[in-house]
Design a protein around this motif. Structure first.
Motif, PDB file in Angstrom:
ATOM      1  N   ARG A   1      44.592  37.480  48.206  1.00  0.00           N
ATOM      2  CA  ARG A   1      44.779  37.651  46.760  1.00  0.00           C
ATOM      3  C   ARG A   1      45.417  39.007  46.485  1.00  0.00           C
ATOM      4  O   ARG A   1      45.251  39.963  47.268  1.00  0.00           O
ATOM      5  CB  ARG A   1      43.460  37.516  46.009  1.00  0.00           C
ATOM      6  N   PRO A   2      46.152  39.124  45.374  1.00  0.00           N
ATOM      7  CA  PRO A   2      46.807  40.393  45.046  1.00  0.00           C
ATOM      8  C   PRO A   2      45.792  41.500  44.779  1.00  0.00           C
ATOM      9  O   PRO A   2      44.739  41.270  44.196  1.00  0.00           O
ATOM     10  CB  PRO A   2      47.597  40.058  43.776  1.00  0.00           C
ATOM     11  N   HIS A   3      46.126  42.695  45.232  1.00  0.00           N
ATOM     12  CA  HIS A   3      45.274  43.867  45.000  1.00  0.00           C
ATOM     13  C   HIS A   3      46.139  45.101  45.224  1.00  0.00           C
ATOM     14  O   HIS A   3      47.076  45.072  46.026  1.00  0.00           O
ATOM     15  CB  HIS A   3      44.085  43.867  45.961  1.00  0.00           C
ATOM     16  N   SER A   4      45.847  46.176  44.523  1.00  0.00           N
ATOM     17  CA  SER A   4      46.593  47.421  44.690  1.00  0.00           C
ATOM     18  C   SER A   4      45.792  48.403  45.532  1.00  0.00           C
ATOM     19  O   SER A   4      44.581  48.522  45.344  1.00  0.00           O
ATOM     20  CB  SER A   4      46.873  48.039  43.309  1.00  0.00           C
ATOM     21  N   PRO A   5      46.394  49.101  46.526  1.00  0.00           N
ATOM     22  CA  PRO A   5      47.835  49.181  46.789  1.00  0.00           C
ATOM     23  C   PRO A   5      48.385  48.081  47.705  1.00  0.00           C
ATOM     24  O   PRO A   5      49.589  47.985  47.867  1.00  0.00           O
ATOM     25  CB  PRO A   5      47.972  50.548  47.472  1.00  0.00           C
ATOM     26  N   VAL A   6      47.509  47.273  48.323  1.00  0.00           N
ATOM     27  CA  VAL A   6      47.994  46.182  49.170  1.00  0.00           C
ATOM     28  C   VAL A   6      47.138  44.947  48.928  1.00  0.00           C
ATOM     29  O   VAL A   6      46.016  45.037  48.434  1.00  0.00           O
ATOM     30  CB  VAL A   6      47.952  46.549  50.683  1.00  0.00           C
ATOM     31  N   ASP A   7      47.650  43.785  49.294  1.00  0.00           N
ATOM     32  CA  ASP A   7      46.904  42.546  49.108  1.00  0.00           C
ATOM     33  C   ASP A   7      45.607  42.555  49.900  1.00  0.00           C
ATOM     34  O   ASP A   7      45.531  43.108  51.002  1.00  0.00           O
ATOM     35  CB  ASP A   7      47.743  41.350  49.556  1.00  0.00           C
ATOM     36  N   PHE A   8      44.596  41.924  49.330  1.00  0.00           N
ATOM     37  CA  PHE A   8      43.291  41.755  49.975  1.00  0.00           C
ATOM     38  C   PHE A   8      43.224  40.396  50.677  1.00  0.00           C
ATOM     39  O   PHE A   8      43.898  39.442  50.273  1.00  0.00           O
ATOM     40  CB  PHE A   8      42.183  41.766  48.924  1.00  0.00           C
TER      41      PHE A   8
END
Length: 315
Positions: free
Chosen positions: A131-138
């Motif tokens: 799933r999308p997450h900042s700073p990188v996808d989780f």
């Protein structure tokens, strides 16, 4: 040393259709060790939960009273198939937890029996979502968050180490592993001096710790940003929980492959074994009991941070 066991576990899970029973089979030759796998399904998906019990000579499993050490391997999944081929970075928590159990089983077989019980849980899912997450996808969980917490919980534990890959952030610019402050019943407490000592002894390097915010210790699914899931075990227990973050100098997505470092995992395992030894002996504490009593008498109960909270529409 634990590198041999680390390599063994890594090779075992590096498989597109690995199952929990494959992990249980690792422990079949150790009659004193209890290893089980349970497939759990909910509306989101499924995973195989592993539970391994290494009995201590004076442990509760023997009807005695030495404290029980819990170790939880936290992760979304060991693989992100079909979008990624191979073992993902997020698998490190499971590898470390299972390797710790395997090394302790070998020690037990050879007569080096710890005083207290050690109970280890994790889960095996080779095709977890991302799933999308900042700073990188989780890496995402294959199950609902509540389902995960219920099935990995170690209710017998007097203290818990939660080991998880924690590379998708800019807070920990260190290759190896780092320790969180102790979290207990909604409070973020000081970093344990005993754990710092054991980290420095076992690694031969200066201790490395990482910061937590209040939102990091709240349950997933409340809309707040979390460093990752490393502190999720703290929402469902009154026992003190410390995060053991397997980390890197650079920002690495949990869903990246080819990003696990066997020596770092083995070093983390060494530390957790040393903690288990001393905790069972009563020689390692996660927090100052008297200070915690004073803290709660001054500022009250903070267990509401272990709950999901209420939305503004419910206020």
């Amino acid at each position: 040393m634990s590198l041999k066991q680390t390599l063994c576990v890594y090779e075992l899970i590096d498989c597109a259709d690995v199952k929990g029973e494959d992990i249980v089979a690792l422990f079949q030759s150790f009659p004193a060790i209890q290893a089980t796998s349970t497939t759990v399904k909910d509306a989101k998906g499924q995973s195989d939960f592993i539970r391994i019990v290494i009995p201590g000579s004076q442990g509760k499993s023997q009807g005695k009273n030495a404290p029980t050490m819990g170790i939880i391997g936290r992760l979304g999944g060991i693989g992100a198939r079909p979008s990624r081929i191979g073992v993902v970075s997020d698998a490190d928590g499971a590898i470390a937890a299972i390797t710790t159990a395997l090394k302790l089983a070998k020690m037990h077989e050879k007569g080096d029996v710890l005083k207290g019980d050690v109970i280890i849980t994790t889960h095996i899912c080779p095709n977890a979502p991302t799933r999308p997450h900042s700073p990188v996808d989780f890496m995402d969980s294959p199950l609902e968050d509540e389902t995960m917490n219920i099935n990995e919980a170690i209710v017998e534990a007097d203290a818990i180490l939660s080991v998880d890959t924690t590379k998708g952030n800019r807070l920990i610019n260190h290759k190896g592993y780092a320790l969180s402050p102790t979290v207990k019943e909604g409070y973020i407490l000081p970093v344990s001096e005993d754990l710092i000592r054991l980290m420095e002894w076992s690694s031969g390097q200066k201790a490395v710790t990482f910061p937590l915010s209040i939102q990091d210790i709240t349950p997933y699914g409340n809309g707040l940003h979390h460093i990752n899931s490393i502190m999720q075990p703290s929402v469902s227990t009154s026992a003190p929980v410390v995060g053991v973050a397997i980390c890197s100098e650079t920002v690495v997505p949990g869903c990246s492959t080819g990003a696990s470092h066997e020596v770092d995992i083995a070093t983390t395992v060494k530390f957790m074994i040393e903690v288990a030894k001393e905790f069972g002996e009563g020689a390692c504490t996660f927090y100052d009991v008297e200070q915690f009593k004073l803290l709660t008498s001054l500022y009250g109960n903070m267990t509401h941070f272990q709950a999901s909270g209420s939305s503004s529409s419910n206020k």
